[in-house]
Design a protein around this motif. Structure first.
Motif, PDB file in Angstrom:
ATOM      1  N   GLU A 175      35.551  44.405 123.501  1.00 49.25           N
ATOM      2  CA  GLU A 175      36.317  45.463 122.836  1.00 49.25           C
ATOM      3  C   GLU A 175      37.786  45.397 123.224  1.00 49.25           C
ATOM      4  O   GLU A 175      38.129  45.101 124.361  1.00 49.25           O
ATOM      5  CB  GLU A 175      35.750  46.832 123.225  1.00 49.25           C
ATOM      6  CG  GLU A 175      36.415  47.986 122.491  1.00 49.25           C
ATOM      7  CD  GLU A 175      35.807  49.330 122.864  1.00 49.25           C
ATOM      8  OE1 GLU A 175      34.583  49.472 122.738  1.00 49.25           O
ATOM      9  OE2 GLU A 175      36.555  50.215 123.302  1.00 49.25           O
ATOM     10  N   ASN A 176      38.655  45.674 122.257  1.00 48.00           N
ATOM     11  CA  ASN A 176      40.085  45.767 122.546  1.00 48.00           C
ATOM     12  C   ASN A 176      40.590  47.136 122.101  1.00 48.00           C
ATOM     13  O   ASN A 176      39.799  48.039 121.829  1.00 48.00           O
ATOM     14  CB  ASN A 176      40.834  44.613 121.857  1.00 48.00           C
ATOM     15  CG  ASN A 176      40.655  44.642 120.350  1.00 48.00           C
ATOM     16  OD1 ASN A 176      40.591  45.707 119.747  1.00 48.00           O
ATOM     17  ND2 ASN A 176      40.572  43.472 119.741  1.00 48.00           N
ATOM     18  N   PHE A 178      41.446  48.294 119.461  1.00 44.94           N
ATOM     19  CA  PHE A 178      41.021  48.797 118.156  1.00 44.94           C
ATOM     20  C   PHE A 178      39.607  49.380 118.166  1.00 44.94           C
ATOM     21  O   PHE A 178      39.142  49.886 117.150  1.00 44.94           O
ATOM     22  CB  PHE A 178      41.146  47.695 117.094  1.00 44.94           C
ATOM     23  CG  PHE A 178      42.497  47.033 117.079  1.00 44.94           C
ATOM     24  CD1 PHE A 178      43.658  47.783 117.236  1.00 44.94           C
ATOM     25  CD2 PHE A 178      42.618  45.660 116.937  1.00 44.94           C
ATOM     26  CE1 PHE A 178      44.909  47.172 117.245  1.00 44.94           C
ATOM     27  CE2 PHE A 178      43.861  45.048 116.944  1.00 44.94           C
ATOM     28  CZ  PHE A 178      45.009  45.801 117.101  1.00 44.94           C
ATOM     29  N   TRP A 182      35.665  48.154 115.258  1.00 44.58           N
ATOM     30  CA  TRP A 182      36.456  46.986 114.867  1.00 44.58           C
ATOM     31  C   TRP A 182      35.843  45.723 115.469  1.00 44.58           C
ATOM     32  O   TRP A 182      35.727  44.690 114.810  1.00 44.58           O
ATOM     33  CB  TRP A 182      37.903  47.151 115.338  1.00 44.58           C
ATOM     34  CG  TRP A 182      38.856  46.194 114.694  1.00 44.58           C
ATOM     35  CD1 TRP A 182      39.496  46.350 113.508  1.00 44.58           C
ATOM     36  CD2 TRP A 182      39.264  44.917 115.211  1.00 44.58           C
ATOM     37  NE1 TRP A 182      40.280  45.250 113.254  1.00 44.58           N
ATOM     38  CE2 TRP A 182      40.164  44.361 114.268  1.00 44.58           C
ATOM     39  CE3 TRP A 182      38.966  44.184 116.362  1.00 44.58           C
ATOM     40  CZ2 TRP A 182      40.757  43.114 114.463  1.00 44.58           C
ATOM     41  CZ3 TRP A 182      39.557  42.945 116.541  1.00 44.58           C
ATOM     42  CH2 TRP A 182      40.446  42.421 115.600  1.00 44.58           C
ATOM     43  N   SER A 186      34.431  42.469 113.380  1.00 45.94           N
ATOM     44  CA  SER A 186      34.864  41.091 113.665  1.00 45.94           C
ATOM     45  C   SER A 186      33.665  40.185 113.915  1.00 45.94           C
ATOM     46  O   SER A 186      33.631  39.038 113.479  1.00 45.94           O
ATOM     47  CB  SER A 186      35.755  41.051 114.915  1.00 45.94           C
ATOM     48  OG  SER A 186      36.956  41.720 114.696  1.00 45.94           O
ATOM     49  N   LEU A 187      32.684  40.734 114.613  1.00 44.46           N
ATOM     50  CA  LEU A 187      31.536  39.923 115.018  1.00 44.46           C
ATOM     51  C   LEU A 187      30.680  39.501 113.823  1.00 44.46           C
ATOM     52  O   LEU A 187      29.871  38.579 113.925  1.00 44.46           O
ATOM     53  CB  LEU A 187      30.704  40.694 116.045  1.00 44.46           C
ATOM     54  CG  LEU A 187      29.662  39.917 116.842  1.00 44.46           C
ATOM     55  CD1 LEU A 187      30.289  38.754 117.579  1.00 44.46           C
ATOM     56  CD2 LEU A 187      28.937  40.829 117.809  1.00 44.46           C
TER      57      LEU A 187
END
Lengths: 262, 262
Positions: A175-176, A178, A182, A186-187
């Motif tokens: 996780e970042n 976002f 999110w 992405s994944l």
């Protein structure tokens, strides 16, 4: 009496529904909730008057629930009751998220209110340790969950994020800024097909009077779309919204949900 | 004489081009290089005979360069010279990536070869500290680079990945198992517009006799597509392939490249 200062998202409504009695729902102008109707809306520049109004309404406890954006301050709108708070408010707005929150909580406490976390006011928001889904985690999942806990601990120490996805003990998503949703979107573009689990836990240093991390039905659906086979939450550390629907979604999509003891 | 055991990717060709003399290019069956032509191809099951052949060719140094997949072993193909190595090879294949590599390096060293990293054989693969691009990093970039170094240090300690993207000192991307390029492609969907930098550094514990992390022109292009404004590499810790083209790509796309002292 309890006042809920409600931000956006599903949490304020769940707190109001699960809290004993009927709490007073309040909101800050510019950060109005989208899923409950506030009885009182206050301007940040008039926080002092708002606190006096809460006292007049015999409020003794305050719960901050939901997401709130940082307000932009109009200096000309600051009222007399708020003027003494200005130095603290300025410092709060200049601090990071955690620091800002601690400063705001400090103002409420200084004014004589007890500040309670959503899960203190409504303990039913946390699920009991165990696996409430039809699908159960296997031995490989247990190893992946342990690895996930280690990864999130390292991420939390560096203030990176609070969740990750792990497969065969390797980080396939981290996780970042976002957020979890999110990351799961992405994944969906993952090159390794499917499998693995979502792990989520609170920051050890997180002020537990503010919101714990939260999942809901949309998290289950996003995890399934990302090809994951289960969700592991630190028991007592992650709020689960709409719990029956979350379990039903897991059962429908073939995921396990594991509330894991830290 | 130097033998390069070449895997896939651009690194083996760059090593061969930059190394003094003309190294002997070798490859393992099933993991043949795509950008150099090997003179000797050996089966993993006949590693012992291969080492004898290298000695006969007066090879004294071995460099492992490029990506190699784990071989599947056919026990019936193991030859007499390799039989004594079987216990070590089995342990190597059961270990994690780092452990497997260390075990293989140990076999070469045990047999009397000196194992050299690509950047030892061809020091020109590393760029000098400094900023070789037209665009220079600003003060905010320096703060973001420092934050990136902290994040990658935490990630490395937990064996998560070796790069991240940082904007305003927050992690907007964190490398996972799928690598830097995958991270940058994901970041194209970022919700915050653009800005920030890519930070990349080697794991502190990484065995420096194996490949350091690498960037090339495609990394610059992916960083630009992700809306980043620069690339920061730990000086002496990241190989830059095709350096003139990398600097030209940065200048063309308006990115800075900063080889930063750790």
């Amino acid at each position: 009496m309890l006042a809920v200062i409600a931000g956006t998202g599903a949490l304020p409504a769940e707190v109001a529904a699960h809290a004993p009695g009927r709490p007073l729902i309040c909101a800050m102008a510019g950060a109005e909730p989208d899923m409950v109707d506030p009885e009182i809306t206050f301007r940040f520049e008039q926080l002092g008057s708002f606190l006096e109004r809460l006292k007049a309404a015999e409020v003794t406890e305050i719960c901050l629930a939901g997401a709130v954006r940082r307000p932009h301050i109009d200096p000309s709108a600051i009222d007399a009751a708020t003027m003494p708070l200005v130095p603290v408010l300025q410092a709060a707005l200049a601090a990071g998220d955690d620091g800002a929150l601690r400063a705001i909580i400090g103002i409420f406490e200084q004014a004589g209110f007890a500040v309670r976390a959503a899960h203190e006011v409504a303990p039913g928001l946390l699920m009991a340790a165990g696996v409430p889904t039809k699908v159960q985690p296997g031995e490989l999942d247990k190893a992946d969950a342990e690895r996930g806990a280690d990864i999130v601990a390292a991420m939390s120490a560096a203030d990176i994020g609070q969740s990750c996805a792990v497969r065969k003990q390797q980080a396939i998503a981290v996780e970042n800024l976002f957020g979890t949703d999110w990351m799961l979107v992405s994944l969906q573009q993952r090159p390794d097909g499917q499998g693995g689990l979502l792990f989520k836990a609170p920051k050890p240093a997180q002020d537990r009077r503010a919101d714990l991390p939260t999942i809901g039905v949309e998290t289950v659906e996003a995890a399934a779309k990302a090809g994951l086979s289960g969700i592991v939450l630190e028991a007592g550390g992650v709020i689960v919204l709409d719990q029956d629907a979350v379990i039903a979604a897991c059962d429908r999509l073939g995921l396990f949900l594991w509330l894991r003891e830290a």
